[in-house]
Design a protein around this motif. Structure first.
Motif, PDB file in Angstrom:
ATOM      1  N   THR A  39      -5.342   9.593 -35.180  1.00 47.62           N
ATOM      2  CA  THR A  39      -3.918   9.686 -35.494  1.00 47.62           C
ATOM      3  C   THR A  39      -3.111   9.148 -34.322  1.00 47.62           C
ATOM      4  O   THR A  39      -3.638   8.955 -33.221  1.00 47.62           O
ATOM      5  CB  THR A  39      -3.507  11.146 -35.760  1.00 47.62           C
ATOM      6  OG1 THR A  39      -3.676  11.903 -34.555  1.00 47.62           O
ATOM      7  CG2 THR A  39      -4.350  11.751 -36.881  1.00 47.62           C
ATOM      8  N   LYS A  40      -1.841   8.909 -34.563  1.00 49.28           N
ATOM      9  CA  LYS A  40      -0.990   8.434 -33.476  1.00 49.28           C
ATOM     10  C   LYS A  40      -0.925   9.458 -32.346  1.00 49.28           C
ATOM     11  O   LYS A  40      -0.804   9.090 -31.170  1.00 49.28           O
ATOM     12  CB  LYS A  40       0.408   8.131 -34.000  1.00 49.28           C
ATOM     13  CG  LYS A  40       0.489   6.868 -34.842  1.00 49.28           C
ATOM     14  CD  LYS A  40       1.929   6.546 -35.233  1.00 49.28           C
ATOM     15  CE  LYS A  40       1.996   5.256 -36.043  1.00 49.28           C
ATOM     16  NZ  LYS A  40       3.384   4.912 -36.440  1.00 49.28           N
ATOM     17  N   GLU A  41      -0.995  10.735 -32.730  1.00 54.49           N
ATOM     18  CA  GLU A  41      -0.883  11.799 -31.732  1.00 54.49           C
ATOM     19  C   GLU A  41      -2.061  11.812 -30.758  1.00 54.49           C
ATOM     20  O   GLU A  41      -1.883  12.084 -29.563  1.00 54.49           O
ATOM     21  CB  GLU A  41      -0.767  13.151 -32.424  1.00 54.49           C
ATOM     22  CG  GLU A  41       0.574  13.404 -33.122  1.00 54.49           C
ATOM     23  CD  GLU A  41       0.746  12.544 -34.377  1.00 54.49           C
ATOM     24  OE1 GLU A  41       1.903  12.250 -34.742  1.00 54.49           O
ATOM     25  OE2 GLU A  41      -0.295  12.170 -34.973  1.00 54.49           O
ATOM     26  N   ASP A  42      -3.280  11.526 -31.264  1.00 57.47           N
ATOM     27  CA  ASP A  42      -4.430  11.567 -30.358  1.00 57.47           C
ATOM     28  C   ASP A  42      -4.944  10.161 -30.026  1.00 57.47           C
ATOM     29  O   ASP A  42      -6.061   9.992 -29.542  1.00 57.47           O
ATOM     30  CB  ASP A  42      -5.553  12.433 -30.927  1.00 57.47           C
ATOM     31  CG  ASP A  42      -6.140  11.859 -32.221  1.00 57.47           C
ATOM     32  OD1 ASP A  42      -5.661  10.807 -32.688  1.00 57.47           O
ATOM     33  OD2 ASP A  42      -7.071  12.469 -32.760  1.00 57.47           O
ATOM     34  N   MET A  43      -4.117   9.146 -30.311  1.00 52.50           N
ATOM     35  CA  MET A  43      -4.535   7.760 -30.105  1.00 52.50           C
ATOM     36  C   MET A  43      -4.936   7.499 -28.658  1.00 52.50           C
ATOM     37  O   MET A  43      -5.972   6.872 -28.394  1.00 52.50           O
ATOM     38  CB  MET A  43      -3.405   6.814 -30.525  1.00 52.50           C
ATOM     39  CG  MET A  43      -3.726   5.329 -30.378  1.00 52.50           C
ATOM     40  SD  MET A  43      -5.010   4.771 -31.508  1.00 52.50           S
ATOM     41  CE  MET A  43      -4.138   4.923 -33.072  1.00 52.50           C
ATOM     42  N   PHE A  44      -4.126   7.940 -27.715  1.00 51.33           N
ATOM     43  CA  PHE A  44      -4.402   7.646 -26.306  1.00 51.33           C
ATOM     44  C   PHE A  44      -5.758   8.205 -25.896  1.00 51.33           C
ATOM     45  O   PHE A  44      -6.578   7.508 -25.289  1.00 51.33           O
ATOM     46  CB  PHE A  44      -3.302   8.243 -25.415  1.00 51.33           C
ATOM     47  CG  PHE A  44      -3.514   8.009 -23.953  1.00 51.33           C
ATOM     48  CD1 PHE A  44      -3.201   6.781 -23.369  1.00 51.33           C
ATOM     49  CD2 PHE A  44      -4.050   9.010 -23.147  1.00 51.33           C
ATOM     50  CE1 PHE A  44      -3.409   6.569 -22.015  1.00 51.33           C
ATOM     51  CE2 PHE A  44      -4.269   8.798 -21.790  1.00 51.33           C
ATOM     52  CZ  PHE A  44      -3.944   7.569 -21.226  1.00 51.33           C
ATOM     53  N   GLN A  45      -6.018   9.469 -26.248  1.00 49.26           N
ATOM     54  CA  GLN A  45      -7.285  10.096 -25.868  1.00 49.26           C
ATOM     55  C   GLN A  45      -8.467   9.406 -26.551  1.00 49.26           C
ATOM     56  O   GLN A  45      -9.520   9.198 -25.947  1.00 49.26           O
ATOM     57  CB  GLN A  45      -7.279  11.587 -26.229  1.00 49.26           C
ATOM     58  CG  GLN A  45      -6.331  12.443 -25.391  1.00 49.26           C
ATOM     59  CD  GLN A  45      -4.876  12.339 -25.853  1.00 49.26           C
ATOM     60  OE1 GLN A  45      -4.581  11.716 -26.883  1.00 49.26           O
ATOM     61  NE2 GLN A  45      -3.973  12.955 -25.088  1.00 49.26           N
ATOM     62  N   ARG A  46      -8.304   9.025 -27.833  1.00 45.51           N
ATOM     63  CA  ARG A  46      -9.397   8.366 -28.565  1.00 45.51           C
ATOM     64  C   ARG A  46      -9.706   6.991 -27.955  1.00 45.51           C
ATOM     65  O   ARG A  46     -10.868   6.583 -27.877  1.00 45.51           O
ATOM     66  CB  ARG A  46      -9.019   8.207 -30.034  1.00 45.51           C
ATOM     67  CG  ARG A  46      -8.909   9.522 -30.800  1.00 45.51           C
ATOM     68  CD  ARG A  46     -10.257  10.211 -30.976  1.00 45.51           C
ATOM     69  NE  ARG A  46     -10.166  11.307 -31.914  1.00 45.51           N
ATOM     70  CZ  ARG A  46     -10.485  11.208 -33.213  1.00 45.51           C
ATOM     71  NH1 ARG A  46     -10.903  10.068 -33.706  1.00 45.51           N
ATOM     72  NH2 ARG A  46     -10.376  12.265 -33.989  1.00 45.51           N
ATOM     73  N   CYS A  47      -8.660   6.275 -27.564  1.00 44.06           N
ATOM     74  CA  CYS A  47      -8.878   4.965 -26.945  1.00 44.06           C
ATOM     75  C   CYS A  47      -9.608   5.112 -25.607  1.00 44.06           C
ATOM     76  O   CYS A  47     -10.505   4.314 -25.284  1.00 44.06           O
ATOM     77  CB  CYS A  47      -7.554   4.244 -26.749  1.00 44.06           C
ATOM     78  SG  CYS A  47      -6.820   3.624 -28.292  1.00 44.06           S
ATOM     79  N   LYS A  48      -9.228   6.124 -24.832  1.00 44.20           N
ATOM     80  CA  LYS A  48      -9.912   6.368 -23.560  1.00 44.20           C
ATOM     81  C   LYS A  48     -11.371   6.740 -23.803  1.00 44.20           C
ATOM     82  O   LYS A  48     -12.267   6.332 -23.059  1.00 44.20           O
ATOM     83  CB  LYS A  48      -9.195   7.472 -22.779  1.00 44.20           C
ATOM     84  CG  LYS A  48      -7.847   7.048 -22.222  1.00 44.20           C
ATOM     85  CD  LYS A  48      -8.006   5.841 -21.309  1.00 44.20           C
ATOM     86  CE  LYS A  48      -6.657   5.293 -20.852  1.00 44.20           C
ATOM     87  NZ  LYS A  48      -6.831   4.014 -20.110  1.00 44.20           N
ATOM     88  N   ALA A  49     -11.606   7.520 -24.849  1.00 41.17           N
ATOM     89  CA  ALA A  49     -12.977   7.909 -25.172  1.00 41.17           C
ATOM     90  C   ALA A  49     -13.806   6.688 -25.595  1.00 41.17           C
ATOM     91  O   ALA A  49     -14.998   6.589 -25.278  1.00 41.17           O
ATOM     92  CB  ALA A  49     -12.970   8.957 -26.289  1.00 41.17           C
TER      93      ALA A  49
END
Length: 660
Positions: A145-155
């Motif tokens: 989701t847009k909300e967890d996008m940053f963390q998912r991209c880092k992962a």
């Protein structure tokens, strides 16, 4: 049947040593303007074979040295031919993907049911045809989701890092210099992230994935991620990529052209075919980097360039100008600037003619077309029902006015380019007219009701019904007929071929078949023309022009031994996307201000293709505006070289039949 003759159109004979030099010294000289290692191949097929072997080499080396190879591959159309060759190498036992770990380079966000997906495309063109393990295929999570996008991209980046980093990245150079979905303006420090897709990218996605509903955003690895790869291979095919290839390879690295950041990578390769390389210095201006094999066309190109650099017309160039700008070789060949100047001036002067069908009872020694026979039978092949007037409306009018027997053959229906609003305008009128004149019963009432219902319920991506496609075809045919009547083409000389490859009802068209070629052959055999005009504009973003050109050239190839073909010349025009370079022009037809207005009016007869035309590409100008500016630009170029001043010029190049 030869289905790809347009790819064999060679306007220049490029010496092999320019693009495939033998020896390190000559390579260093030729490529001194290039800031990335660049391989040029004669065809995209040759380039794709090279890329596939490079990929196999990297995979085999890394598997042998460390037990696996981590790759990220793009899904752009240009890569597909390389993947097809890679599949062949795999089946031949030359490379295994058992130890390959695959990471998606990018993915659309959000993923839409039945919408475009880069992973799905990669499975279609590569992954489903090799022995890669399913657990080694990694992509961006569809539930992000847009909300967890940053963390998912880092992962996602962390997963790549844990696997040892990217050993090989493979992708195409986008139309505006993008890599993956890193659009112009992307800095070289960019990492994995959510990005907004530009209009040109979405336009290409719509075409490449044959879909109507294109996401506005996507997830992509950033430029920094790609630059961290051990090796990068990127590619581009075709003349419509030539300008961006030059910017990528030869101009200073800039965020305006993200692919140019590969200049800082020690193991990046750019692989292109000759058409995509045509703007590179060693191909377009070889005199800057080597001694030249001078041909008439290359001399013409060099002199036009010299005029531009000095701001002088041809006949004012001096020996000093030639020496100062590195063209002293021509002085040695011709003895003086005057000798070169007068040769090129006369060559260009002889391309200009107000008689595109040939001037009767005139000395045609230095004219581009024969005086006889007169009048000539002429066929103008138009891919869509308006390309004839857009591309050569002034010449078409001249041919008619000069009493030639002119036929216009519209190769496709063009129905997909008619908007629902344009169609409904006719129904709203007919719904009122029908009861007034008493023909609102039966068939028409049922048709009107069905059309209103279909349009009202239509969702993005839905295919038009057969009835609606037929009605939209009638609209295009009526507009084309009105334009032909306006020009003066005889009604019986208007031909609607409706080639079958086009009639799919969707953006994606079928392949060229013998059925298409036979339709063209029949018309050619019936008319037995002395002149054929065919679209040579292969930069059409949807490929219809190329297929239509291939249909005509295939038909010509099958008829080339007919006696009447010995007296037939084939001229190629260009459409709304590009113009012939002046060194290629062999016939230049001047257009007066009145004729240019007449041409504009003939284009405007195609009312459904004005402001609502869906396929204008990345150029905001309407087709009539493009045509006028292109024609005026050609005239201004001739004038700047010291030739006569005209309002506008339409340009043509002769196609020579390929004989076995």
């Amino acid at each position: 049947m030869k289905t790809n003759l347009s790819s064999q159109i060679k306007l220049d004979r490029i010496p092999r040593r320019y693009y495939d030099p033998q020896g390190e010294i000559e390579l260093a000289a030729l490529t001194r303007e290039e800031k990335i290692y660049t391989r040029i191949f004669e065809t995209a097929t040759d380039g794709s074979e090279y890329i596939a072997r490079q990929i196999a080499k990297v995979i085999n080396r890394n598997v042998e040295s460390k037990g696996k190879c981590v790759v990220t591959f793009g899904s752009g159309v240009s890569t597909h031919s390389a993947y097809a060759e890679l599949i062949r190498l795999h089946k031949a036992g030359e490379v295994s993907f058992d130890k390959v770990v695959f990471y998606s380079l990018s993915e659309f966000f959000p993923l839409i049911a039945n919408g475009p997906s880069t992973l799905r495309k990669m499975k279609e063109v590569l992954l489903d045809h090799i022995d890669i393990r399913p657990e080694n295929i990694h992509t961006f999570s569809p539930d992000v989701t847009k909300e967890d996008m940053f963390q998912r991209c880092k992962a996602y980046e962390k997963a790549i890092e844990d696997d040892g980093g990217i050993d090989l990245a493979v992708c195409e150079i986008g139309a505006q210099g993008s890599l993956a979905f890193n659009e112009p303006g992307t800095p070289d420090t960019s990492l994995c992230r959510l990005v907004l897709l530009g209009n040109e990218t979405r336009h290409n996605v719509k075409s490449d994935y044959s879909c109507e509903d294109v996401p506005t955003t996507a997830i992509t690895l950033g430029i920094a991620n790609l630059l961290s790869a051990d090796r990068v291979i990127t590619m581009a095919w075709g003349e419509n990529r030539a300008a961006i290839v030059k910017k990528t390879v030869e101009t200073p690295a800039s965020a305006n052209v993200p692919a140019s950041f590969l200049q800082g990578h020690p193991h990046a390769k750019v692989v292109v075919d000759l058409p995509a390389a045509e703007d590179l210095t060693r191909i377009s201006q070889p005199w800057k980097v080597t001694s030249c094999e001078w041909t008439d066309k290359l001399i013409r190109r060099a002199i036009v360039w010299l005029c531009h650099m000095t701001g002088k017309p041809i006949l004012k160039l001096t020996d000093k100008d030639y020496n100062d700008w590195g063209l002293g070789e021509l002085l040695a060949l011709y003895g003086s600037a005057y000798n070169v100047n007068i040769k090129i001036f006369n060559d260009l002067q002889h391309t200009i003619t107000g008689w595109p069908g040939g001037k009767p009872n005139a000395d045609d020694t230095y004219r581009p077309e024969r005086a006889n026979p007169y009048p000539k039978r002429v066929i103008v092949f138009s891919p869509h029902p308006d390309d004839d007037v857009i591309s050569m409306g002034g010449t078409l009018k001249r041919l008619v006015d000069q009493k030639h027997d002119v036929h216009v053959a519209y190769e496709t229906s063009g129905n997909i380019a008619v908007g629902d609003e344009d169609m409904m305008r006719y129904f709203l009128m007919m719904d009122k007219i029908a009861p007034m004149f008493g023909f609102d019963q039966g068939g028409y009432s049922r048709l009107s009701e069905a059309v209103h219902k279909a349009v009202g319920n239509k969702q993005p991506g839905d295919m038009d019904t057969a009835d609606i496609r037929e009605i939209k075809t009638m609209i295009r045919q009526a507009e084309a007929t009105i334009a032909c009547n306006y020009i003066g083409v005889k009604p019986q000389n208007i031909h609607f071929l409706r080639l079958p490859f086009y009639e799919t009802g969707t953006i994606k068209k079928g392949d060229l078949s013998q059925r298409d070629v036979d339709i063209v052959k029949k018309l050619l055999t019936d008319v037995k023309p002395h002149q054929i005009f065919v679209a040579g504009d292969l930069a059409d973003p949807h490929g219809t022009h190329k297929v239509c050109t291939d249909a005509v050239l295939a038909a010509v190839d099958e008829l080339k031994d007919e006696a009447w073909m010995n007296d037939c010349r084939i001229w190629m025009y260009r459409g709304a996307w590009a113009e012939w370079e002046i060194d290629h022009i062999e016939m230049a037809v001047p257009i007066s201000p009145e004729e240019l207005r007449f041409k504009r009016n003939s284009i405007l007869k195609h009312q459904s293709q004005m402001e609502n035309a869906p396929f204008l590409g990345d150029d905001d100008r309407l087709f009539w505006q493009r045509a006028e500016e292109r024609n005026r630009g050609t005239a201004q170029l001739y004038q700047s070289l010291g030739l006569a001043s005209y309002e506008a010029i339409e340009a043509f190049v002769e196609y020579h039949i390929i004989r076995d």
